[in-house]
Motif scaffolding. Structure first.
Motif, PDB file in Angstrom:
ATOM      1  N   THR A   1       0.835  -1.203   0.000  1.00  0.00           N
ATOM      2  CA  THR A   1       0.000   0.000   0.000  1.00  0.00           C
ATOM      3  C   THR A   1       0.874   1.259   0.000  1.00  0.00           C
ATOM      4  O   THR A   1       2.020   1.232   0.470  1.00  0.00           O
ATOM      5  CB  THR A   1      -0.910   0.046   1.239  1.00  0.00           C
ATOM      6  N   PRO A   2       0.343   2.361  -0.512  1.00  0.00           N
ATOM      7  CA  PRO A   2       1.083   3.621  -0.437  1.00  0.00           C
ATOM      8  C   PRO A   2       1.463   3.987   0.989  1.00  0.00           C
ATOM      9  O   PRO A   2       2.518   4.589   1.217  1.00  0.00           O
ATOM     10  CB  PRO A   2       0.100   4.633  -1.040  1.00  0.00           C
ATOM     11  N   GLU A   3       0.619   3.606   1.951  1.00  0.00           N
ATOM     12  CA  GLU A   3       0.921   3.899   3.353  1.00  0.00           C
ATOM     13  C   GLU A   3       2.165   3.156   3.820  1.00  0.00           C
ATOM     14  O   GLU A   3       2.969   3.685   4.609  1.00  0.00           O
ATOM     15  CB  GLU A   3      -0.276   3.540   4.233  1.00  0.00           C
ATOM     16  N   GLU A   4       2.359   1.930   3.325  1.00  0.00           N
ATOM     17  CA  GLU A   4       3.552   1.161   3.697  1.00  0.00           C
ATOM     18  C   GLU A   4       4.810   1.743   3.059  1.00  0.00           C
ATOM     19  O   GLU A   4       5.881   1.769   3.690  1.00  0.00           O
ATOM     20  CB  GLU A   4       3.356  -0.301   3.322  1.00  0.00           C
ATOM     21  N   TYR A   5       4.685   2.204   1.836  1.00  0.00           N
ATOM     22  CA  TYR A   5       5.798   2.924   1.205  1.00  0.00           C
ATOM     23  C   TYR A   5       6.140   4.156   2.038  1.00  0.00           C
ATOM     24  O   TYR A   5       7.318   4.429   2.327  1.00  0.00           O
ATOM     25  CB  TYR A   5       5.416   3.319  -0.221  1.00  0.00           C
ATOM     26  N   ALA A   6       5.115   4.919   2.420  1.00  0.00           N
ATOM     27  CA  ALA A   6       5.337   6.155   3.173  1.00  0.00           C
ATOM     28  C   ALA A   6       5.995   5.885   4.523  1.00  0.00           C
ATOM     29  O   ALA A   6       6.841   6.675   4.978  1.00  0.00           O
ATOM     30  CB  ALA A   6       4.008   6.887   3.368  1.00  0.00           C
ATOM     31  N   LYS A   7       5.635   4.781   5.165  1.00  0.00           N
ATOM     32  CA  LYS A   7       6.270   4.430   6.446  1.00  0.00           C
ATOM     33  C   LYS A   7       7.770   4.259   6.284  1.00  0.00           C
ATOM     34  O   LYS A   7       8.557   4.694   7.143  1.00  0.00           O
ATOM     35  CB  LYS A   7       5.663   3.145   7.006  1.00  0.00           C
TER      36      LYS A   7
ATOM     37  N   GLY B   1      22.823   6.171   1.216  1.00  0.00           N
ATOM     38  CA  GLY B   1      23.411   5.473   0.075  1.00  0.00           C
ATOM     39  C   GLY B   1      22.814   4.101  -0.174  1.00  0.00           C
ATOM     40  O   GLY B   1      23.424   3.277  -0.844  1.00  0.00           O
ATOM     41  N   GLU B   2      21.591   3.866   0.309  1.00  0.00           N
ATOM     42  CA  GLU B   2      20.990   2.535   0.233  1.00  0.00           C
ATOM     43  C   GLU B   2      19.756   2.504  -0.653  1.00  0.00           C
ATOM     44  O   GLU B   2      18.956   3.435  -0.652  1.00  0.00           O
ATOM     45  CB  GLU B   2      20.592   2.035   1.627  1.00  0.00           C
ATOM     46  N   THR B   3      19.603   1.402  -1.371  1.00  0.00           N
ATOM     47  CA  THR B   3      18.350   1.072  -2.035  1.00  0.00           C
ATOM     48  C   THR B   3      17.724  -0.072  -1.254  1.00  0.00           C
ATOM     49  O   THR B   3      18.323  -1.147  -1.130  1.00  0.00           O
ATOM     50  CB  THR B   3      18.567   0.653  -3.493  1.00  0.00           C
ATOM     51  N   VAL B   4      16.546   0.162  -0.713  1.00  0.00           N
ATOM     52  CA  VAL B   4      15.876  -0.819   0.142  1.00  0.00           C
ATOM     53  C   VAL B   4      14.683  -1.411  -0.606  1.00  0.00           C
ATOM     54  O   VAL B   4      13.784  -0.683  -1.029  1.00  0.00           O
ATOM     55  CB  VAL B   4      15.407  -0.174   1.462  1.00  0.00           C
ATOM     56  N   ARG B   5      14.699  -2.728  -0.765  1.00  0.00           N
ATOM     57  CA  ARG B   5      13.559  -3.406  -1.388  1.00  0.00           C
ATOM     58  C   ARG B   5      12.389  -3.436  -0.409  1.00  0.00           C
ATOM     59  O   ARG B   5      12.561  -3.702   0.777  1.00  0.00           O
ATOM     60  CB  ARG B   5      13.939  -4.833  -1.782  1.00  0.00           C
ATOM     61  N   LEU B   6      11.209  -3.180  -0.947  1.00  0.00           N
ATOM     62  CA  LEU B   6       9.974  -3.240  -0.154  1.00  0.00           C
ATOM     63  C   LEU B   6       8.999  -4.081  -0.961  1.00  0.00           C
ATOM     64  O   LEU B   6       8.204  -3.567  -1.746  1.00  0.00           O
ATOM     65  CB  LEU B   6       9.430  -1.822   0.071  1.00  0.00           C
ATOM     66  N   ASP B   7       9.085  -5.421  -0.811  1.00  0.00           N
ATOM     67  CA  ASP B   7       8.473  -6.277  -1.822  1.00  0.00           C
ATOM     68  C   ASP B   7       7.867  -7.582  -1.323  1.00  0.00           C
ATOM     69  O   ASP B   7       7.473  -8.422  -2.133  1.00  0.00           O
ATOM     70  CB  ASP B   7       9.513  -6.592  -2.902  1.00  0.00           C
TER      71      ASP B   7
END
Length: 253
Positions: free
Chosen positions: A220-226, A239-245
């Motif tokens: 959800t957009p809310e989880e991205y926003a968190k 300097g990090e790319t964090v997967r949210l998947d």
């Protein structure tokens, strides 16, 4: 960085991940400017959260410069930039009608990669002139990649290339602006409930959601926003790319 009282810019703020992030930032006390080519959509969200909406084509230098100036005039220079603007057309390198038109590939790169870079350069220039906060921090740039940056599917050549570029910019930005105290991070979402996915037939949505190991649903957009707010809060995250998947690893098709 504490969000309360800070000026923030969210691109793609009229819908999806951008709208969810704008709402979360406003709820945390930020002064939010929503940039979007869809001025009407951005205006509705801005009215809801007490922010401002600014029409902006992130891939156009003059449009972005004018939008930054309007946001600066309204809220002061922004210490927070969240890049959510993007497009995701699907097209094979060589399809039934022959090679992909080069302009189709170019447009995705212009919006997703050049647009992200355009906003980075303008926002970081303002941040670098600001007085430092605690730990010498002056600002943070959060961009949006995708799991396609790592496992692009057939038909995602332009999209995967653009998001791979966003991922690559992250460490470059973090290194270049380390002395200025400006952090660069990126979120790489998997399958999220944005207008593009939610516009598909329900059976297609259910099939896609079932490919996510856990939780077996769209994010959800809310989880991205968190996650965006956690990045803002944690000064060591840089300097990090964090997967949210949900642990998904995309298959070839």
């Amino acid at each position: 960085m504490q969000v309360q009282g800070q000026a923030a810019i969210v691109t793609g703020g009229g819908s999806g991940l951008g709208a969810g992030t704008a709402r979360a930032l406003a709820a945390a006390g930020a002064k939010v400017a929503l940039f979007d080519v869809n001025a009407e959509g951005a205006g509705k969200v801005a009215q809801e959260i007490g922010g401002i909406a600014v029409a902006c084509d992130v891939a156009d230098a003059a449009s972005a410069e004018a939008a930054i100036a309007k946001a600066r005039e309204a809220h002061g220079p922004a210490r927070i930039l969240v890049n959510c603007a993007g497009i995701a057309p699907a097209e094979r390198i060589v399809g039934r009608n022959g090679p992909m038109p080069l302009d189709n590939f170019r447009r995705v790169i212009e919006v997703n990669l050049i647009g992200t870079f355009n906003m980075m350069r303008l926002a970081a220039a303002d941040m670098a002139e600001m007085d430092p906060l605690e730990d010498g921090e002056r600002g943070i740039v959060i961009s949006t990649a995708s799991v396609a940056a790592f496992e692009g599917q057939i038909g995602q050549s332009a999209y995967a290339a653009s998001k791979g570029g966003v991922h690559a910019l992250t460490i470059v930005g973090a290194r270049e602006f380390s002395k200025a105290g400006i952090r660069f991070n990126t979120i790489a979402p998997g399958l999220f409930g944005t207008p593009m996915l939610l516009g598909m037939p329900q059976e297609v949505q259910d099939s896609l959601a079932a490919t996510v190991p856990y939780p077996s649903r769209f994010g959800t957009p809310e989880e991205y926003a968190k996650l965006a707010l956690a990045m803002i809060d944690n000064v060591m995250l840089n300097g990090e790319t964090v997967r949210l998947d949900g642990a998904i690893r995309m298959q070839p098709r």
